[in-house]
Design a protein around this motif. Sequence first.
Motif: not given
Length: 156
Positions: A77, A79-82, A85
């Motif tokens: 998560a 890696d994908r969303h920053g 967060p």
Amino acid sequence: SPRPPPTYAPFPWPSVIALYLFIIADASTIMSTFPLLPLFLTSALHTPPAHLGLATGTVVSAFFIGSAVTNAGLGHAADRHGRRPVLLLGILASAACTFLFPLVTSVPMAVAIRFLNGALNANASTGKAYLADITRGADPHYRAVVLGYLGAAFIV
């Protein structure tokens, strides 16, 4: 002719210091229950002395089991969303679980709160990744130093 010295991006000291303070605060919420846990289990939850060791070990290990179960997913998560967060989710979960922990009324409830805290907290691994991200392109000496000292933030 001699090679010119390499040029590096400015080192982001304010971000590094903020991340260190964040990790220290997070580690203190994780470790704060350890010294008083046996007293809490006996006085507030009325755990019999014969079961105190098992209850203490179970409550302590619940955080780390929860962390082991979800760390890979939270890393994905991040890696994908920053990174931010996931770091914010971890610190908010730690704050909520630290607030709720003294309100538990049974050992299984204490285990559940600690498990939830660990399951929603990937701040150690995400913090390392965030530190690697913000120091990319900076002087490799300083980068190695701050990455090395990040582990010490948990000891403080």
